[in-house]
Design an enzyme around this catalytic site. Structure first.
Site, PDB file in Angstrom:
ATOM      1  N   GLY A 169     -18.268 -16.287 -29.829  1.00  0.00           N
ATOM      2  CA  GLY A 169     -18.355 -15.018 -29.125  1.00  0.00           C
ATOM      3  C   GLY A 169     -17.008 -14.633 -28.557  1.00  0.00           C
ATOM      4  N   ASP A 170     -16.988 -14.361 -27.264  1.00  0.00           N
ATOM      5  CA  ASP A 170     -15.738 -13.956 -26.603  1.00  0.00           C
ATOM      6  C   ASP A 170     -15.248 -15.035 -25.642  1.00  0.00           C
ATOM      7  OD1 ASP A 170     -17.699 -13.682 -24.677  1.00  0.00           O
ATOM      8  OD2 ASP A 170     -17.028 -11.718 -23.990  1.00  0.00           O
ATOM      9  N   GLU A 171     -15.552 -16.291 -25.947  1.00  0.00           N
ATOM     10  CA  GLU A 171     -15.146 -17.396 -25.080  1.00  0.00           C
ATOM     11  C   GLU A 171     -14.075 -18.243 -25.762  1.00  0.00           C
ATOM     12  OE1 GLU A 171     -17.053 -21.012 -22.415  1.00  0.00           O
ATOM     13  OE2 GLU A 171     -18.372 -19.815 -23.676  1.00  0.00           O
ATOM     14  N   ASP A 217     -13.345 -16.361 -20.544  1.00  0.00           N
ATOM     15  CA  ASP A 217     -14.364 -15.453 -21.056  1.00  0.00           C
ATOM     16  C   ASP A 217     -13.826 -14.035 -20.918  1.00  0.00           C
ATOM     17  OD1 ASP A 217     -16.971 -15.230 -22.158  1.00  0.00           O
ATOM     18  OD2 ASP A 217     -17.745 -14.537 -20.231  1.00  0.00           O
TER      19      ASP A 217
END
Length: 198
Positions: A108-110, A66
């Site tokens: 997302g940002d994962e 993450d």
């Protein structure tokens, strides 16, 4: 003779349509299992890889990563800059793993990394630490250097395990380790232990 030519032409047309359908099918399969922004596998594609590894008894390490500070970059520089950053992170993460290993963007940002054929926690932890380091290095966005961090949760599925490490358990363990890494101050990796998720 005209009849045979007509049959030949019809069959040629049908074969062309069939080939076109196969091509569309491949494109749809790719779109269903890949992230459109980065071209990496998406969550569905990752789940498929984990299920196959479970069925084959293959050892592997699952790393859930993450980004730390991504929202600030996205808010300050805009969504286009955020998308560019995600693409750059994807490229860097591909450089952390070996050919045959997997990098996926889960949304997302994962991100996720799958280290195949390795059950040594120390070796997989080294990959996680390289991922943290490579993401920490500055990125060039719109002519400016920006930095983000990464937190990583790691779970390890041993070869020919007793069946306790399903894809769901493996993912849950890595997810819990990821949140442990964030609680411990971010910018680090943490390995899950079976007792943590049993």
């Amino acid at each position: 003779l005209v009849y045979l030519y007509s049959i030949y032409e019809s069959s040629d047309h049908i074969i062309g349509q069939f080939e076109e359908l196969l091509m569309v099918r491949r494109e749809l399969d790719f779109a269903a299992s890949h992230d459109p922004l980065t071209g990496l596998l998406n969550r569905r594609g990752l789940d498929s890889v984990l299920d196959e590894a479970g069925d084959s008894g293959e050892a592997l390490g699952l790393l859930l990563l993450d980004l730390d500070g991504f929202k600030l970059i996205n808010d300050r520089h805009g969504h286009q800059a955020g998308d560019d950053l995600l693409k750059q992170v994807a490229m860097r993460l591909k450089g952390v793993v070996r050919p045959g290993d997997i990098v996926a963007r889960l949304g997302g940002d994962e991100f996720a990394l799958v280290v195949r054929g390795v059950e040594d926690a120390a070796a997989i932890s080294e990959v996680a630490n390289r991922a943290v380091s490579i993401v920490k290095a500055p990125f060039m966005l719109m002519g400016q250097l920006v930095t983000v961090g990464a937190s990583v949760g790691v779970s390890v599925k041993p070869e020919r395990d007793s069946g306790q490490w399903t894809a769901e358990v493996l993912t849950r363990a890595a997810d819990q380790a990821l949140y442990g890494a964030k609680r411990a101050g971010k910018g680090r990796s943490m390995i899950a232990h079976w007792d943590d998720v049993a």
